[in-house]
Motif scaffolding. Structure first.
Motif, PDB file in Angstrom:
ATOM      1  N   GLU B 279      58.631  -6.363 -48.823  1.00  0.00           N
ATOM      2  CA  GLU B 279      58.687  -5.380 -49.424  1.00  0.00           C
ATOM      3  C   GLU B 279      58.904  -4.038 -48.217  1.00  0.00           C
ATOM      4  O   GLU B 279      59.584  -3.044 -48.591  1.00  0.00           O
ATOM      5  CB  GLU B 279      57.377  -4.857 -49.948  1.00  0.00           C
ATOM      6  CG  GLU B 279      57.223  -3.740 -51.028  1.00  0.00           C
ATOM      7  CD  GLU B 279      57.725  -4.167 -52.326  1.00  0.00           C
ATOM      8  OE1 GLU B 279      57.379  -3.276 -53.267  1.00  0.00           O
ATOM      9  OE2 GLU B 279      58.397  -5.129 -52.467  1.00  0.00           O
ATOM     10  N   TYR B 282      62.519  -3.869 -47.269  1.00  0.00           N
ATOM     11  CA  TYR B 282      63.283  -3.296 -48.373  1.00  0.00           C
ATOM     12  C   TYR B 282      63.049  -1.684 -48.222  1.00  0.00           C
ATOM     13  O   TYR B 282      63.900  -1.038 -48.111  1.00  0.00           O
ATOM     14  CB  TYR B 282      62.641  -3.670 -49.621  1.00  0.00           C
ATOM     15  CG  TYR B 282      63.124  -3.180 -51.042  1.00  0.00           C
ATOM     16  CD1 TYR B 282      64.502  -3.673 -51.354  1.00  0.00           C
ATOM     17  CD2 TYR B 282      62.442  -2.177 -51.762  1.00  0.00           C
ATOM     18  CE1 TYR B 282      64.869  -3.084 -52.535  1.00  0.00           C
ATOM     19  CE2 TYR B 282      63.057  -1.774 -52.871  1.00  0.00           C
ATOM     20  CZ  TYR B 282      64.201  -2.286 -53.406  1.00  0.00           C
ATOM     21  OH  TYR B 282      64.962  -1.647 -54.489  1.00  0.00           O
ATOM     22  N   TRP B 283      61.771  -1.290 -48.267  1.00  0.00           N
ATOM     23  CA  TRP B 283      61.392   0.313 -48.133  1.00  0.00           C
ATOM     24  C   TRP B 283      61.768   1.054 -46.661  1.00  0.00           C
ATOM     25  O   TRP B 283      62.266   1.986 -46.746  1.00  0.00           O
ATOM     26  CB  TRP B 283      60.074   0.464 -48.355  1.00  0.00           C
ATOM     27  CG  TRP B 283      59.778   0.204 -49.817  1.00  0.00           C
ATOM     28  CD1 TRP B 283      59.295  -0.832 -50.579  1.00  0.00           C
ATOM     29  CD2 TRP B 283      59.931   1.069 -50.998  1.00  0.00           C
ATOM     30  NE1 TRP B 283      59.107  -0.802 -51.772  1.00  0.00           N
ATOM     31  CE2 TRP B 283      59.503   0.402 -51.930  1.00  0.00           C
ATOM     32  CE3 TRP B 283      60.467   2.321 -51.067  1.00  0.00           C
ATOM     33  CZ2 TRP B 283      59.761   1.246 -53.226  1.00  0.00           C
ATOM     34  CZ3 TRP B 283      60.475   3.100 -52.290  1.00  0.00           C
ATOM     35  CH2 TRP B 283      60.495   2.454 -53.209  1.00  0.00           C
ATOM     36  N   ILE B 296      68.369   8.264 -57.486  1.00  0.00           N
ATOM     37  CA  ILE B 296      67.664   7.121 -57.475  1.00  0.00           C
ATOM     38  C   ILE B 296      66.803   7.172 -58.967  1.00  0.00           C
ATOM     39  O   ILE B 296      66.302   8.235 -59.067  1.00  0.00           O
ATOM     40  CB  ILE B 296      66.839   7.263 -56.098  1.00  0.00           C
ATOM     41  CG1 ILE B 296      67.607   7.037 -54.792  1.00  0.00           C
ATOM     42  CG2 ILE B 296      66.150   5.501 -56.197  1.00  0.00           C
ATOM     43  CD1 ILE B 296      68.254   5.901 -54.382  1.00  0.00           C
ATOM     44  N   PHE B 297      66.708   6.088 -59.472  1.00  0.00           N
ATOM     45  CA  PHE B 297      65.800   5.972 -60.346  1.00  0.00           C
ATOM     46  C   PHE B 297      65.093   4.610 -60.502  1.00  0.00           C
ATOM     47  O   PHE B 297      65.487   3.645 -60.133  1.00  0.00           O
ATOM     48  CB  PHE B 297      66.377   6.432 -61.788  1.00  0.00           C
ATOM     49  CG  PHE B 297      67.689   5.611 -61.814  1.00  0.00           C
ATOM     50  CD1 PHE B 297      67.462   4.338 -62.654  1.00  0.00           C
ATOM     51  CD2 PHE B 297      68.907   5.963 -61.483  1.00  0.00           C
ATOM     52  CE1 PHE B 297      68.626   3.439 -62.910  1.00  0.00           C
ATOM     53  CE2 PHE B 297      69.938   5.264 -61.732  1.00  0.00           C
ATOM     54  CZ  PHE B 297      69.924   4.080 -62.669  1.00  0.00           C
ATOM     55  N   LYS B 298      64.008   4.474 -61.338  1.00  0.00           N
ATOM     56  CA  LYS B 298      63.492   3.224 -61.419  1.00  0.00           C
ATOM     57  C   LYS B 298      63.980   2.401 -62.516  1.00  0.00           C
ATOM     58  O   LYS B 298      64.557   2.902 -63.441  1.00  0.00           O
ATOM     59  CB  LYS B 298      61.810   3.542 -62.068  1.00  0.00           C
ATOM     60  CG  LYS B 298      61.038   3.561 -60.987  1.00  0.00           C
ATOM     61  CD  LYS B 298      59.461   3.672 -61.356  1.00  0.00           C
ATOM     62  CE  LYS B 298      58.705   4.880 -61.155  1.00  0.00           C
ATOM     63  NZ  LYS B 298      57.291   4.692 -61.733  1.00  0.00           N
ATOM     64  N   ARG B 307      60.413  -5.056 -61.081  1.00  0.00           N
ATOM     65  CA  ARG B 307      60.680  -3.898 -60.837  1.00  0.00           C
ATOM     66  C   ARG B 307      61.717  -3.470 -59.709  1.00  0.00           C
ATOM     67  O   ARG B 307      61.665  -4.029 -58.591  1.00  0.00           O
ATOM     68  CB  ARG B 307      59.346  -3.010 -60.572  1.00  0.00           C
ATOM     69  CG  ARG B 307      58.562  -2.593 -61.800  1.00  0.00           C
ATOM     70  CD  ARG B 307      57.536  -1.560 -61.506  1.00  0.00           C
ATOM     71  NE  ARG B 307      56.740  -1.836 -60.674  1.00  0.00           N
ATOM     72  CZ  ARG B 307      55.664  -1.092 -60.140  1.00  0.00           C
ATOM     73  NH1 ARG B 307      55.769   0.313 -60.424  1.00  0.00           N
ATOM     74  NH2 ARG B 307      54.730  -1.832 -59.271  1.00  0.00           N
ATOM     75  N   SER B 308      62.403  -2.471 -59.996  1.00  0.00           N
ATOM     76  CA  SER B 308      63.657  -2.241 -58.936  1.00  0.00           C
ATOM     77  C   SER B 308      64.164  -0.843 -59.199  1.00  0.00           C
ATOM     78  O   SER B 308      63.510  -0.047 -59.957  1.00  0.00           O
ATOM     79  CB  SER B 308      64.780  -2.973 -59.213  1.00  0.00           C
ATOM     80  OG  SER B 308      65.503  -3.097 -58.223  1.00  0.00           O
ATOM     81  N   LEU B 309      64.763  -0.603 -58.131  1.00  0.00           N
ATOM     82  CA  LEU B 309      65.556   0.733 -57.988  1.00  0.00           C
ATOM     83  C   LEU B 309      66.619   0.664 -58.176  1.00  0.00           C
ATOM     84  O   LEU B 309      67.592  -0.318 -57.759  1.00  0.00           O
ATOM     85  CB  LEU B 309      65.200   1.246 -56.598  1.00  0.00           C
ATOM     86  CG  LEU B 309      63.694   1.620 -56.172  1.00  0.00           C
ATOM     87  CD1 LEU B 309      63.563   1.782 -54.784  1.00  0.00           C
ATOM     88  CD2 LEU B 309      63.318   2.671 -56.970  1.00  0.00           C
TER      89      LEU B 309
END
Lengths: 110, 654
Positions: B279, B282-283, B296-298, B307-309
């Protein structure tokens, strides 16, 4: 989730974590009074298991919390003001003449 | 004796009370006279017996009241009313029925019938009473006469009285006792059957079939067969050793579960730590590469459900109307390479999923005197596409370049799509679609091919080795121009969205798609110009001496938007950006002014309405002869003729 909800969630989770850990420690003690009955220890077995699982769950919740905070950060980025990129000069006149030149070249009209 | 006496006195009292209370005690007593079963009715019988036996004991008991109440009649001495009166109806009625014999119903008992019976009994009773009285009197005398026997007889009496008492009292006692007895029997039966059940159940674990035969259905129903077992359990108090063993066992359990908990925690810890690392990575990458210009959206990953972007790289928000590919990619970590990847989400109707294609323009020049073309120029592959292919290794995780590439790819896709749409209308101008994928623009001496080429196409891969060609630059410029024109289309669309509420989701091919036509129009215009020059040269300049001609490109008047000031800054900016391309987008117009010796004016205006058509306006003014022409032609032949005519008729003659 707004900030308030996030804070509340954080508080809740840490609270759960600390109590569960405390209970786990309590259960781990070999108290003689407690060991009089066989059932107590079997109960204790179940209890230890559930407390452990709840601990794990709490940590997972915390992870999810950080994830949602990060998503919040990413999705709520405030656009920078004055986004005009200095590299791209917006000179219509220059662009026009460049276009003209370009067309001439395309047409082979030198 | 005393007891007896008490009883008798009781009886007496009862009798007296009975007399006082009852309206007619005989009503009850008399019918009972004949009965045998009732102990009470036995009394008169016994009386009779006594009288028969000449037993005076009875008399002894009853004499006193008889004496006291002579007028009451002796029949009342044993009046059982006292007892009957005390009896509850539920006992009395069965007695009555019993007395009446079988077949009698209580409902049939009527007053008349009873009175009749009483009369009957009275007639008989009186007769009976007489001897009774007769008996009594002598017995009384006997008692008095025989005092010494009294004790003995008393003994006899007691026994007899005992019997008598038993008989008289057991009625209630009997019922009670019988009830009790029945109860006890029931209990005993229950106990024994319970014992049997217990044994059967116990046995059922060993010999089931035998046990089943003696088990009650109830037991069979509620208790599983063979669920009871027996063993000898010594209920000795726990020894210290036992307790210690117990403790050891307890501790064993405790340690075991603590161990389990430990492993559980450990596993989860390592798992979560790994997750946390991922994580974090990733971030980190996201914060490194994603800028706030990205959309960007969920998103929820459809394949994994995590859950992803999502990243929108399509140009939908920038004015694109291309809907075959929405341009959405999901940001996820490739589990194999552990790198962050953008995976485009391909819609159901997107043309070529995961196909990396770009547009290539090739220019072919016609070989003179041959009906063949030679490749003279080719647009190069944009660096954007090559980036992740050749030099991608070190920059594999650069989301930025991935986004750029995806953006470029979808742009190329849309460009081709719109080109093909525009093309469909331009067949009459030499624009065709070959093999359903290649747009070919044919001009008299050149041919342009616009084509969507896959990045791994052989011709692309070997491109590097190709020697540079003469028209490479032209091809590149053409490609850039076409791309810019698509951007202008986007901008126009965007402006429309901003200024009007209606959304133009589908572009009008005629009006809105201007990609090939501006270019083609320019090229054709160029050719027309060349032709017109030639015509002018042969028909005017070569014929008329000392004439010169000048050529000016007429630009359309720049329409300055007065409203610009009031407009939103973004719309004003859009307006400005679009107007930059005005020259490219408007139809060409060239004016040829021929300078003649005198004041005469000859000018030709070459126009290309609808980009590709031809219109020549010939204007001639001769002041001296007062002649003026202002005619439009759409064919060069006519222009030649009119020029020839003008020159011969007016210019040369002066």
């Amino acid at each position: 989730m707004n900030n308030q909800a996030l804070f509340e969630k954080l508080d809740q989770t840490t609270e759960i974590l600390s109590t569960k850990l405390g209970e786990l420690v309590k259960l781990a003690s070999l108290d003689d009074a407690e060991t009089s009955m066989g059932s107590v220890s079997t109960n204790g077995l179940l209890m230890v298991n559930s407390q452990t699982m709840q601990l794990v769950k709490g940590i997972q919740d915390l992870l999810a919390l950080t994830r949602s905070i990060r998503e919040k950060w990413l999705l709520n980025q405030i656009p920078e003001q004055g986004t005009a990129d200095p590299e791209i000069s917006q000179d219509p006149g220059q662009l026009e003449s460049l276009l003209e030149k370009c067309m001439q070249e395309v047409l082979g009209d030198h | 004796m005393s007891e007896n006496h008490d009883e008798s006195s009781n009886d007496l009292n009862l009798v007296e009370n009975g007399i006082q209370l009852a309206l007619d005690p005989n009503l009850i007593t008399l019918p009972l006279h004949g009965s045998v079963s009732s102990p009470l009715t036995n009394a008169p019988n016994s009386n009779a017996q006594t009288s028969e036996n000449g037993n005076p004991d009875q008399m002894d008991v009853d004499s006193e009241p008889a004496q006291g109440n002579n007028n009451a009649g002796q029949s009342l001495i044993n009046n059982p009313y006292g007892l009957f009166g005390q009896m509850p109806l539920e006992h009395l009625i069965p007695l009555v029925l019993q007395q009446k014999g079988p077949g009698f119903k209580f409902a049939d008992l009527s007053e008349d019938a009873l009175e009749e019976e009483i009369e009957k009994d009275k007639s008989g009773g009186d007769e009976d009473a007489r001897p009774d009285l007769m008996d009594v009197d002598p017995s009384e005398n006997q008692v008095e006469e025989v005092p010494p026997e009294a004790v003995e007889e008393d003994n006899q009496e007691t026994t007899k009285d005992g019997e008598k008492e038993e008989e008289t009292i057991t009625q209630e006692q009997f019922v009670r006792m019988r009830r009790e007895m029945v109860e006890h029997i029931n209990i005993a039966m229950n106990e024994s059957s319970l014992a049997l059940e217990f044994l059967s159940l116990l046995l059922s674990s060993v010999r089931e079939s035998v046990a089943l035969s003696s088990m009650s259905p109830f037991l069979k129903k509620i208790v599983p067969v063979a669920s009871l077992n027996s063993d000898r359990v010594s209920s000795e108090p726990k020894t210290v050793e036992d307790q210690l063993t117990m403790q050891v066992i307890d501790r064993g359990w405790k340690i075991r579960c603590l161990n389990e908990s430990r492993t559980l925690l450990k596993e989860n810890h390592s798992m979560l730590e790994e997750k946390l690392k991922n994580e974090h990575r990733y971030w980190k990458k996201i914060s490194q590469y994603i800028s706030n210009k990205d959309v960007i959206f969920k998103l929820r990953d459809k394949s994994t459900g995590l859950r992803s972007l999502g990243v929108k790289y399509g140009y939908e928000d920038s004015g694109s109307t291309y809907r075959l590919d929405r341009g959405v990619a999901i940001l996820k970590t490739n589990p194999e390479t552990n790198t962050l990847e953008l995976v485009p989400i391909t819609g159901e109707n997107s043309p070529s999923p995961h196909n990396e294609k770009f547009i290539r323009i090739r220019i072919f020049t016609k070989i003179e005197f041959e009906d063949d073309y030679i490749l003279s120029g080719e647009s190069s592959v944009d660096n954007v596409f090559l980036n992740s292919d050749s030099s991608g290794k070190k920059d594999q995780e650069d989301i930025r370049s991935q986004i750029e590439k995806l953006k470029a790819l979808i742009f190329e896709q849309e460009l081709m799509y719109q080109l093909r749409r525009e093309c469909a209308q331009l067949i009459s101008y030499g624009v065709t679609i070959e093999n359903e994928k290649k747009v070919v623009i044919e001009l008299p001496n050149e041919k342009f091919e616009i084509e969507l080429v896959s990045l791994d196409d052989a011709s692309v891969v070997n491109h590097e080795q190709d020697a540079p060609k003469i028209n490479d630059r032209r091809a590149n410029l053409m490609l850039i121009t076409v791309r810019m024109l698509l951007v202008v289309m986007f901008k126009k669309n965007l402006r429309q969205r901003l200024t009007s509420s209606t959304r133009n989701s589908h572009l009008n091919v005629d009006k809105d798609i201007l990609l090939i036509r501006p270019l083609l129009g320019k090229m054709r215009h160029q050719n027309y110009k060349l032709l017109l020059r030639k015509i002018l040269k042969t028909h005017v300049l070569d014929v008329v001496e000392t004439s010169t001609f000048s050529e000016t490109v007429v630009h359309p008047p720049r329409h300055e938007n007065a409203d610009d000031v009031n407009l939103d800054i973004h719309i004003a900016k859009l307006n400005q950006e679009i107007s930059t391309f005005d020259r490219l987008l408007t139809t060409c117009k060239t004016q040829f002014d021929v300078k003649l010796v005198n004041e005469d004016k000859l000018s030709l205006t070459l126009e290309s309405p609808n980009y590709c058509n031809l219109a020549v306006r010939v204007l001639y003014q001769n002041a001296s002869k007062n002649v003026s022409f202002d005619t439009r032609f759409s064919e060069f032949k006519e222009v030649e003729e009119i020029l020839h005519f003008i020159v011969n008729e007016y210019i040369k003659k002066t």
